[in-house]
Design a protein around this motif. Structure first.
Motif, short mmCIF file in Angstrom:
data_model
loop_
_atom_site.label_atom_id
_atom_site.label_comp_id
_atom_site.label_asym_id
_atom_site.label_seq_id
_atom_site.Cartn_x
_atom_site.Cartn_y
_atom_site.Cartn_z
N LYS A 11 9.88 35.02 34.03
CA LYS A 11 10.51 34.90 32.67
C LYS A 11 12.36 35.10 33.17
N HIS A 12 13.13 36.04 34.09
CA HIS A 12 14.51 35.72 34.27
C HIS A 12 15.11 34.63 34.27
N ALA A 13 14.19 33.66 35.02
CA ALA A 13 14.34 32.36 35.77
C ALA A 13 14.17 31.24 34.85
N GLY A 14 13.16 31.59 34.27
CA GLY A 14 12.98 30.44 32.87
C GLY A 14 11.92 29.39 33.64
N VAL A 15 10.52 30.22 35.03
CA VAL A 15 9.96 29.56 35.81
C VAL A 15 8.54 29.66 35.24
N SER A 16 7.73 28.82 35.61
CA SER A 16 6.62 29.81 36.01
C SER A 16 6.64 30.44 37.12
N VAL A 17 5.18 31.66 36.66
CA VAL A 17 4.87 32.95 38.21
C VAL A 17 4.73 31.87 39.90
N THR A 18 4.11 31.27 39.62
CA THR A 18 3.84 29.95 40.77
C THR A 18 4.97 29.06 41.60
N THR A 19 5.60 29.17 40.75
CA THR A 19 6.80 28.67 40.88
C THR A 19 7.86 29.40 41.57
N VAL A 20 7.85 30.79 41.35
CA VAL A 20 8.39 32.15 42.18
C VAL A 20 7.54 32.17 43.62
N SER A 21 6.27 32.69 42.97
CA SER A 21 5.66 32.92 44.30
C SER A 21 6.10 31.34 45.21
N ARG A 22 6.22 29.79 44.97
CA ARG A 22 6.05 29.58 46.05
C ARG A 22 7.65 29.44 46.75
N VAL A 23 8.94 30.26 46.12
CA VAL A 23 10.09 30.31 46.57
C VAL A 23 9.92 31.65 47.91
N LEU A 24 9.42 32.41 47.04
CA LEU A 24 8.86 34.02 47.73
C LEU A 24 8.29 32.86 49.17
N ASN A 25 7.58 32.56 49.12
CA ASN A 25 6.61 32.12 50.32
C ASN A 25 7.32 30.81 50.75
N GLY A 26 8.86 30.46 50.78
CA GLY A 26 9.17 29.47 51.50
C GLY A 26 8.75 28.19 51.32
#
Lengths: 342, 342
Positions: A11-26
């Motif tokens: 929400k904070h970044a204005g993207v989907s959780v999928t995307t967040v997960s992706r950067v989390l996992n490099g």
DNA sequence: CTGAAAGCGCTTACAG
DNA sequence: CTGAAAGCGCTTACAG
């Protein structure tokens, strides 16, 4: 305020959780600007991903359960320390259980390990009773034994050749001229450190045609106090040994202390050789000669091998690893000058 | 075949997963016959509930993260052993991190602890750098310090009064008649075991108007080797101490060995007193007099207190626990008979 | 006393 | 390159 979740970051970044997960996992395939925005959101929120949730979906905990007989012993604490180091280097964490002669506790812990869904288990003793045998029999978590080899053949062990090591230690005393050689043994229910070391000792004597007094052979529990007590029994006999082989450094030190307290000197009156090569050998005076196990290597290899088992590298055969023992001569043994060559 | 899940048990028993969950958690309000059926299904399937899944929904892992400076030291391994025991008794499991002077590793581990969502953290050293300070500052997991007290006041510690203990140890030597008393200290960046013990030592001397040589005061890292090396420095001086106070038993043993290797005798030539009351004190000859910390109690109280913090029993005030130190006289000190009363 | 459904906080096909 | 949705294996209101 609750700790932020991946949803909050999204929400904070204005993207989907999928995307967040992706950067989390490099993962790649995330546009640089999105990645940057996500990263910023993570930092600003102080987000820390839940390993628990990850483990659940990945079906992998990166946890290794370790069962140590007694962390207080210098041998086990040293091997534990290198196990920890190696595991940590490979991003695994250690769940540690300290038994201390409590078999019920062990079964309970194995159950905990199972429930925790640890990726692998390291066991450092071999007092496997029937309940435990049955339990680990149907457990489908990789198990490796370190420094011991239980009877069941299906488990891999990282050990030295205890028979040969005990044989060589005894032989060392014989070569120094001793024939009255006392033995401070372990638990004969233990194959590795109990039976094998005893057999090594007695074969070494037999091969040289040396007979031994019954009282020269005593069994204890590997600890200092036990070494002390057993030595006391021997010193109370009519004939006493000129040399002692103890199957642990702790026991050897106990024996040395008992000898000292009885007014005898090591090695002038009685030579003593230990087993393990723990740091205690250098902490006592005289410094203790010992049949050294490659403790550091043993810990490292144990973890490496377990990780192989976990990742299922079938190219790594399910075979025991036998490491090299080594006699380290210090100041606790001397030649026996008498004429007794009979 | 996959390990059975709660759903499989439910199907097998012909009930809902809710009911299975209820019997799993020992709730009442389940009819006896259903309970029996579920239990049978669990046994037949060899079902073991996933602690991971439970943790996720309960928001509680029953995990305690422990940071130990060096499991290889007799002091830490003993305290760790009782921590493990107490935790286990309360159904908590230990995630163990062994530092060894590696601050980066510590921060990494604290992060892991956070991600693992451990319920509480035990830290046994006080070399807190700024990164770590900041990190634990915003961490909302209960933290307790054991055997040390860091500068930040918001954390609770379980400790002894290190100043008083060092004072009393030094006083013991003074009372025996010694005035040339060497000090083998720790790391002066450590408040508890570095500074406080040093101040205790120097105040004890000052209170009796005893001046000391500069070379009589040395600082090391609590380990045997360090005690040996520092003692060597002292013995190389023109005037040497008649007594030594070392701030750890390991260091004291190192000092004793160095003294021995230089042809002097403990306690005839030099008296030595240690600190900790670890099992090493009884393993060496002469047996080492030591200012004893109540190690077992310390480990137990640490866990008890942490569990209080975790369950948020606000009735238990957020205060340090100060345990009692105790001088244990063994064979490594003797009276100093000379006339030096100047 | 019992069960259907939502939800714990993530990852991972799948579709676009 | 990005997102909506299902699902990991449990527990817990909620309703009955």
């Amino acid at each position: 305020m609750m700790a932020p979740k991946i949803k909050d970051v999204a929400k904070h970044a204005g993207v989907s959780v999928t995307t967040v997960s992706r950067v989390l996992n490099g993962e790649k395939y995330v546009k640089d600007d999105l990645r940057a925005r996500v990263q910023r959101a993570i930092d600003e929120l102080g987000y820390s991903p839940s390993h628990i949730a990850r483990s659940l979906v990945r079906q992998k905990t990166n946890l290794i359960g370790v069962i140590v007989p007694d962390v207080t012993s210098s041998f086990y604490s040293t091997i534990l320390s290198t196990i920890e180091k190696t595991a940590s280097l490979n991003d695994y964490n250690l769940l540690v259980c300290n038994i201390i002669e409590d078999i019920d506790k062990e079964l309970k812990y194995l159950q905990v390990f199972q429930q925790m869904r640890v990726d692998g288990i390291i066991i450092m003793h071999e007092k496997i009773n029937d309940d435990i045998r049955e339990f680990i029999g149907k457990l489908d978590i990789p198990i490796i034994f370190s420094s011991v080899k239980p009877v069941e053949q299906r488990f891999v062990s990282v050990i030295i050749d205890d028979y040969a090591a005990a044989y060589d230690a005894t032989r060392h005393l014989i070569d120094l001229g001793h024939t009255r050689i006392g033995f401070l043994g372990g638990d004969m229910r233990d194959i590795t450190s109990g039976q094998n070391r005893y057999i090594g000792y007695s074969h070494a004597l037999a091969d040289r045609g040396i007979k031994t007094e019954e009282t020269f052979i005593q069994f204890g529990d590997y600890k200092t106090q036990s070494g002390y007590d057993l030595m006391k029994v021997m010193l109370d006999q009519e004939t006493i040994p000129t040399a002692i082989f103890a199957v642990s450094d702790d026991m050897a030190v106990g024996a040395m202390n008992c000898i000292h307290d009885h007014g005898f000197k090591v090695p002038q009156d009685i030579s003593v050789i230990g087993f393990d090569g723990s740091q205690l050998t250098e902490q006592v005076r005289p410094r203790l000669s010992s049949m050294e196990q490659p403790i550091l290597e043993m810990g490292k290899v144990t973890v490496d091998k377990l990780l192989d088992l976990i990742t299922g590298s079938e190219n790594s055969p399910k075979k025991d690893v036998i490491l090299q023992h080594r006699l380290v001569v210090r100041d606790s043994c001397r030649t026996y000058p008498d004429d007794i060559k009979a």
